[in-house]
Write an enzyme that holds these catalytic residues in place. Sequence first.
Site, PDB file in Angstrom:
ATOM      1  N   ARG A  23       0.817  -1.225   0.000  1.00 15.30           N
ATOM      2  CA  ARG A  23       0.000   0.000   0.000  1.00 15.30           C
ATOM      3  C   ARG A  23       0.842   1.261   0.000  1.00 15.30           C
ATOM      4  NH1 ARG A  23      -2.851  -1.101   5.471  1.00 15.30           N
ATOM      5  NH2 ARG A  23      -0.698  -1.753   5.803  1.00 15.30           N
ATOM      6  N   GLN A  46       1.873  23.812  19.112  1.00 20.34           N
ATOM      7  CA  GLN A  46       1.517  24.564  17.905  1.00 20.34           C
ATOM      8  C   GLN A  46       2.195  23.920  16.713  1.00 20.34           C
ATOM      9  OE1 GLN A  46       1.963  28.846  18.256  1.00 20.34           O
ATOM     10  NE2 GLN A  46       2.714  28.970  16.178  1.00 20.34           N
ATOM     11  N   ARG A  59      15.296  31.699   5.019  1.00 21.27           N
ATOM     12  CA  ARG A  59      14.540  32.195   6.173  1.00 21.27           C
ATOM     13  C   ARG A  59      15.412  31.974   7.397  1.00 21.27           C
ATOM     14  NH1 ARG A  59       8.616  32.654   5.426  1.00 21.27           N
ATOM     15  NH2 ARG A  59       8.103  31.919   3.335  1.00 21.27           N
ATOM     16  N   HIS A  62      16.296  32.811  13.114  1.00 21.06           N
ATOM     17  CA  HIS A  62      15.270  33.261  14.052  1.00 21.06           C
ATOM     18  C   HIS A  62      15.319  32.509  15.376  1.00 21.06           C
ATOM     19  CE1 HIS A  62      12.909  33.886  10.074  1.00 21.06           C
ATOM     20  NE2 HIS A  62      13.666  34.927  10.314  1.00 21.06           N
ATOM     21  N   LYS A  72      11.699  23.640  18.757  1.00 24.43           N
ATOM     22  CA  LYS A  72      11.042  23.361  17.478  1.00 24.43           C
ATOM     23  C   LYS A  72      11.485  22.007  16.947  1.00 24.43           C
ATOM     24  CE  LYS A  72      11.560  28.207  16.173  1.00 24.43           C
ATOM     25  NZ  LYS A  72      12.242  29.136  15.281  1.00 24.43           N
ATOM     26  N   HIS A 119      17.383  29.347  14.406  1.00 31.18           N
ATOM     27  CA  HIS A 119      17.088  28.415  13.320  1.00 31.18           C
ATOM     28  C   HIS A 119      16.924  29.174  12.011  1.00 31.18           C
ATOM     29  CE1 HIS A 119      14.086  26.289  10.744  1.00 31.18           C
ATOM     30  NE2 HIS A 119      15.010  25.362  10.885  1.00 31.18           N
ATOM     31  N   TYR A 132       6.646  22.978  11.058  1.00 34.20           N
ATOM     32  CA  TYR A 132       7.198  23.291  12.377  1.00 34.20           C
ATOM     33  C   TYR A 132       6.232  22.778  13.432  1.00 34.20           C
ATOM     34  CZ  TYR A 132      10.167  27.058  10.411  1.00 34.20           C
ATOM     35  OH  TYR A 132      11.079  27.797   9.721  1.00 34.20           O
TER      36      TYR A 132
END
Length: 176
Positions: A23, A46, A59, A62, A72, A119, A132
């Site tokens: 499958r 979250q 990106r 941060h 994270k 990150h 995330y």
Amino acid sequence: MRFAETAIVGVVTVDIEPHEDERGAFARLHCPEAFAAAGHPFVPVQTSLSRNPHSGTLRGMHYQPAPHGEAKLVRAVRGRMFDVALDLRPGSPTYRRWTSAELSADSGRALLIPEGVAHGFLTLEPDTDVLYQITPAFQPGHEAGVRWDDPAFAIAWPAAPRIISGRDAGYPDHQG
């Protein structure tokens, strides 16, 4: 799931162990008990998605400083990226060092990034989507960052970014 330490204290690669049959495949992406048993308790509250239509999108770098620090778990669910974790914890033995991992939808590999570690990522393919899982919930107004090419860290990106936000390009040199 398989957990492997990186060169940065607390930053861990997490590899899936898919079960395959005619499958297709099925794999756990997160299990609080498995993370705790591996010595990395992580219970996200979250989940967020970053969509990146262009290759060469950067990106980062941060983080959320204490008392709003975030941990994270980051993975590519479509495409491929060069993912970087940078230790900004002054008391850490790996302070100001970075580590990287290539994350792709094909491999299923994720990177667990603890609080106090910045990150960022550079997309290596068009249409790279990044999932995330975060704890605690994001606190608007407490964002921080360091510049992706700050000479204090000498991150060896595989290429210069083609797309980067003004905010990310404009972070000042690190003063720590």
